[in-house]
Design a protein around this motif. Structure first.
Motif, PDB file in Angstrom:
ATOM      1  N   ILE A  30     -21.606  40.988 -90.319  1.00  0.00           N
ATOM      2  CA  ILE A  30     -22.274  40.088 -89.375  1.00  0.00           C
ATOM      3  C   ILE A  30     -22.188  38.665 -89.921  1.00  0.00           C
ATOM      4  O   ILE A  30     -22.706  38.375 -90.998  1.00  0.00           O
ATOM      5  CB  ILE A  30     -23.732  40.519 -89.164  1.00  0.00           C
ATOM      6  CG1 ILE A  30     -23.765  41.918 -88.526  1.00  0.00           C
ATOM      7  CG2 ILE A  30     -24.479  39.510 -88.290  1.00  0.00           C
ATOM      8  CD1 ILE A  30     -25.152  42.522 -88.421  1.00  0.00           C
ATOM      9  N   ASN A 312     -39.900  38.968 -87.330  1.00  0.00           N
ATOM     10  CA  ASN A 312     -39.559  39.906 -88.398  1.00  0.00           C
ATOM     11  C   ASN A 312     -39.789  39.404 -89.823  1.00  0.00           C
ATOM     12  O   ASN A 312     -39.963  40.225 -90.730  1.00  0.00           O
ATOM     13  CB  ASN A 312     -38.087  40.323 -88.262  1.00  0.00           C
ATOM     14  CG  ASN A 312     -37.843  41.245 -87.091  1.00  0.00           C
ATOM     15  OD1 ASN A 312     -38.105  42.435 -87.150  1.00  0.00           O
ATOM     16  ND2 ASN A 312     -37.346  40.678 -85.997  1.00  0.00           N
ATOM     17  N   CYS A 345     -28.007  40.481 -99.014  1.00  0.00           N
ATOM     18  CA  CYS A 345     -27.528  40.583 -97.630  1.00  0.00           C
ATOM     19  C   CYS A 345     -26.075  41.049 -97.588  1.00  0.00           C
ATOM     20  O   CYS A 345     -25.692  41.869 -96.748  1.00  0.00           O
ATOM     21  CB  CYS A 345     -27.666  39.237 -96.927  1.00  0.00           C
ATOM     22  SG  CYS A 345     -29.359  38.759 -96.506  1.00  0.00           S
ATOM     23  N   ASN A 348     -25.442  44.553 -97.654  1.00  0.00           N
ATOM     24  CA  ASN A 348     -25.778  45.203 -96.389  1.00  0.00           C
ATOM     25  C   ASN A 348     -24.945  44.670 -95.223  1.00  0.00           C
ATOM     26  O   ASN A 348     -25.323  44.803 -94.064  1.00  0.00           O
ATOM     27  CB  ASN A 348     -27.273  45.029 -96.099  1.00  0.00           C
ATOM     28  CG  ASN A 348     -28.141  45.813 -97.056  1.00  0.00           C
ATOM     29  OD1 ASN A 348     -28.403  46.991 -96.847  1.00  0.00           O
ATOM     30  ND2 ASN A 348     -28.586  45.159 -98.137  1.00  0.00           N
ATOM     31  N   VAL A 350     -24.254  41.615 -94.178  1.00  0.00           N
ATOM     32  CA  VAL A 350     -24.661  40.402 -93.475  1.00  0.00           C
ATOM     33  C   VAL A 350     -24.310  39.225 -94.377  1.00  0.00           C
ATOM     34  O   VAL A 350     -24.746  39.173 -95.533  1.00  0.00           O
ATOM     35  CB  VAL A 350     -26.166  40.393 -93.160  1.00  0.00           C
ATOM     36  CG1 VAL A 350     -26.580  39.053 -92.553  1.00  0.00           C
ATOM     37  CG2 VAL A 350     -26.515  41.524 -92.204  1.00  0.00           C
ATOM     38  N   GLU A 379     -25.802  41.073 -80.033  1.00  0.00           N
ATOM     39  CA  GLU A 379     -26.057  42.326 -80.759  1.00  0.00           C
ATOM     40  C   GLU A 379     -26.037  42.088 -82.265  1.00  0.00           C
ATOM     41  O   GLU A 379     -26.854  42.663 -83.007  1.00  0.00           O
ATOM     42  CB  GLU A 379     -25.010  43.373 -80.372  1.00  0.00           C
ATOM     43  CG  GLU A 379     -25.083  43.844 -78.926  1.00  0.00           C
ATOM     44  CD  GLU A 379     -24.524  42.818 -77.927  1.00  0.00           C
ATOM     45  OE1 GLU A 379     -23.804  41.882 -78.355  1.00  0.00           O
ATOM     46  OE2 GLU A 379     -24.819  42.953 -76.719  1.00  0.00           O
ATOM     47  N   GLN A 380     -25.122  41.255 -82.734  1.00  0.00           N
ATOM     48  CA  GLN A 380     -25.061  40.945 -84.162  1.00  0.00           C
ATOM     49  C   GLN A 380     -26.291  40.155 -84.612  1.00  0.00           C
ATOM     50  O   GLN A 380     -26.799  40.358 -85.723  1.00  0.00           O
ATOM     51  CB  GLN A 380     -23.787  40.160 -84.479  1.00  0.00           C
ATOM     52  CG  GLN A 380     -22.531  41.006 -84.435  1.00  0.00           C
ATOM     53  CD  GLN A 380     -21.277  40.187 -84.666  1.00  0.00           C
ATOM     54  OE1 GLN A 380     -21.150  39.059 -84.175  1.00  0.00           O
ATOM     55  NE2 GLN A 380     -20.348  40.736 -85.427  1.00  0.00           N
ATOM     56  N   ASP A 382     -29.294  40.420 -83.290  1.00  0.00           N
ATOM     57  CA  ASP A 382     -30.387  41.403 -83.342  1.00  0.00           C
ATOM     58  C   ASP A 382     -30.341  42.208 -84.632  1.00  0.00           C
ATOM     59  O   ASP A 382     -31.331  42.316 -85.362  1.00  0.00           O
ATOM     60  CB  ASP A 382     -30.306  42.354 -82.146  1.00  0.00           C
ATOM     61  CG  ASP A 382     -30.544  41.662 -80.808  1.00  0.00           C
ATOM     62  OD1 ASP A 382     -30.968  40.487 -80.824  1.00  0.00           O
ATOM     63  OD2 ASP A 382     -30.300  42.287 -79.763  1.00  0.00           O
ATOM     64  N   ARG A 383     -29.205  42.806 -84.897  1.00  0.00           N
ATOM     65  CA  ARG A 383     -29.072  43.656 -86.080  1.00  0.00           C
ATOM     66  C   ARG A 383     -29.119  42.841 -87.366  1.00  0.00           C
ATOM     67  O   ARG A 383     -29.734  43.248 -88.368  1.00  0.00           O
ATOM     68  CB  ARG A 383     -27.746  44.435 -85.989  1.00  0.00           C
ATOM     69  CG  ARG A 383     -27.481  45.368 -87.170  1.00  0.00           C
ATOM     70  CD  ARG A 383     -28.551  46.430 -87.290  1.00  0.00           C
ATOM     71  NE  ARG A 383     -28.248  47.321 -88.420  1.00  0.00           N
ATOM     72  CZ  ARG A 383     -29.181  47.940 -89.125  1.00  0.00           C
ATOM     73  NH1 ARG A 383     -30.466  47.758 -88.832  1.00  0.00           N
ATOM     74  NH2 ARG A 383     -28.839  48.739 -90.119  1.00  0.00           N
ATOM     75  N   GLY A 384     -28.477  41.669 -87.343  1.00  0.00           N
ATOM     76  CA  GLY A 384     -28.419  40.843 -88.547  1.00  0.00           C
ATOM     77  C   GLY A 384     -29.782  40.351 -88.992  1.00  0.00           C
ATOM     78  O   GLY A 384     -30.097  40.341 -90.198  1.00  0.00           O
ATOM     79  N   GLU A 386     -32.615  41.794 -88.376  1.00  0.00           N
ATOM     80  CA  GLU A 386     -33.341  42.972 -88.867  1.00  0.00           C
ATOM     81  C   GLU A 386     -32.976  43.254 -90.332  1.00  0.00           C
ATOM     82  O   GLU A 386     -33.855  43.489 -91.175  1.00  0.00           O
ATOM     83  CB  GLU A 386     -33.003  44.181 -87.996  1.00  0.00           C
ATOM     84  CG  GLU A 386     -33.707  45.463 -88.411  1.00  0.00           C
ATOM     85  CD  GLU A 386     -33.282  46.658 -87.574  1.00  0.00           C
ATOM     86  OE1 GLU A 386     -33.677  47.794 -87.930  1.00  0.00           O
ATOM     87  OE2 GLU A 386     -32.558  46.472 -86.587  1.00  0.00           O
ATOM     88  N   ILE A 387     -31.678  43.210 -90.640  1.00  0.00           N
ATOM     89  CA  ILE A 387     -31.226  43.453 -92.014  1.00  0.00           C
ATOM     90  C   ILE A 387     -31.690  42.338 -92.939  1.00  0.00           C
ATOM     91  O   ILE A 387     -32.181  42.581 -94.048  1.00  0.00           O
ATOM     92  CB  ILE A 387     -29.709  43.604 -92.048  1.00  0.00           C
ATOM     93  CG1 ILE A 387     -29.261  44.853 -91.285  1.00  0.00           C
ATOM     94  CG2 ILE A 387     -29.196  43.638 -93.490  1.00  0.00           C
ATOM     95  CD1 ILE A 387     -27.763  44.955 -91.081  1.00  0.00           C
TER      96      ILE A 387
END
Length: 397
Positions: A30, A312, A345, A348, A350, A379-380, A382-384, A386-387
């Protein structure tokens, strides 16, 4: 063979924090580390049509011959008219030259002005490409803390009093890289007045200023310039395409004349074909409508990222809320290291840029990291986030 490089080149930081940007292009990663505009904003169909018509009308010989070092005449005229008419920059003594990206303006002006041992004042943090240019010239880089509304003016004046070899002040006035901060109009005026008082020049690097998403428009600092003290560095990378490698400098004609000679001794001239394509595109299409479409997309992405960061991130972590541009600056609590966060990061998948690479002394610890919202998809994002938030919690224990 043993190579003996000049000492000042040992001080240059590796590109964008080493392997961070390389990692960002790897599959499944990401890319919060990117500095790119979104590929969705490139006017591909329009430029394809422009190119066909140029070939039909002018032929290959005109488009692929050598050109003038100061740039393709029609493009220079269009850019100058836009800057004067829309943004209020440029006086009778000012001229405009086309460069190979905005970075080349920084490089040419530094070569023109700086000898080893001279001082350059910069915001901190600031654009690493500029820092490396100053390092390569042997400059002493004197940082001034960057506040949400611009440089710390007290620290700036103290440096201007202390230093006797300051060649210029380097500022990114609008949607700064890496913080996303913008210098207020009050501080723009104050910086210009201090430059007058202590007789130094200003290099205004402003590649993002047309990408305003929200808030009140602020004209460039160059619009205040009544004596040729400010050199404006602009770019087409963020509003047209970075791959065309076109930027421009607007400055006093004497400065432009000497920068043109330096350019002639370097790359001779910027890509003539893409200069012609850009000029034809600007003449034929509504650039402001195109920019509005770009900022509408960036607003969606910026708002999405800011909302998710707010939701978050744990207490004690702060982040900038830019009114435009491409970047968000995330700041960990004091005592923590953004380089550690970037490494975690990366594990994971990112990619973020550690804040230390934006410091005058990149060996110092920075609690910040730079995030980009223009390149990743929804979408990236959102997920990024979160990570990222999970990594922040781990760093904070």
């Amino acid at each position: 063979m043993e190579f003996h490089f000049l000492d000042r080149f040992q001080q240059m930081a590796p590109p964008a924090g080493g392997d961070v940007l390389k990692m960002a292009s790897a599959p499944g990663v990401i890319p919060f580390s990117a500095g790119n505009p979104s590929a969705e904003t490139f006017p591909l169909k329009e430029m394809e049509q422009v190119t066909k018509e140029l070939f039909a009308r002018q032929g290959a010989a005109a488009l692929f011959q050598y050109g003038l070092s100061e740039g393709y005449g029609p493009l220079r005229e269009l850019l100058q008219n836009r800057m004067v008419g829309k943004h209020g920059t440029g006086r009778e003594f000012d001229q405009l030259m086309v460069t190979s990206g905005g970075q080349q303006v920084i490089q040419l002006f530094t070569r023109l002005m700086v000898e080893a041992g001279d001082a350059v004042i910069v915001e901190e943090p600031t654009f690493m490409g500029a820092l490396n240019t100053f390092r390569s010239a042997g400059a002493r880089i004197r940082p001034v803390p960057m506040e949400p509304d611009g440089m710390d003016l007290d620290r700036l004046e103290n440096l201007l009093k202390e230093e006797k070899q300051i060649k210029f002040i380097y500022v990114i006035t609008t949607f700064q890289n890496p913080t996303g901060f913008s210098t207020s109009m009050e501080k723009r005026k104050a910086i210009y007045q201090l430059a007058q008082k202590y007789d130094v020049m200003i290099l205004e690097d402003n590649p993002y200023f047309e990408l305003r998403i929200s808030g009140e428009y602020q004209p460039p600092l160059k619009s205040l310039d009544e004596e040729g003290r400010v050199i404006f560095a602009g770019s087409l990378s963020k509003i047209l395409s970075p791959g065309v490698r076109l930027g421009y400098a607007q400055a006093h004609k004497d400065v432009i004349a000497r920068m043109t000679m330096l350019k002639q001794a370097g790359d001779v001239h910027s890509n003539l074909f893409f200069q012609a394509v850009a000029a034809e595109y600007f003449a034929r299409y509504d650039l402001d409508a195109h920019i509005s479409a770009c900022t509408a997309l960036y607003k969606e992405k910026r708002d999405r990222m800011l909302s998710l960061l707010e939701k978050n991130l744990p207490e004690g972590v702060t982040f900038s809320r830019p009114e435009g541009g491409l970047f968000v600056w995330l700041q960990l609590p004091e005592g923590l290291d953004g380089t550690d966060l970037a490494a975690r990061c990366a594990q994971n998948k990112v990619a973020v840029v550690p804040g230390a690479v934006f410091l005058a002394d990149s060996t110092q610890v920075s609690a910040g990291v730079r995030l980009n919202y223009s390149t990743p998809s929804h979408e990236q994002i959102d997920r990024g986030v979160e990570i990222l938030a999970g990594c922040v919690r781990e760093i904070m224990g």
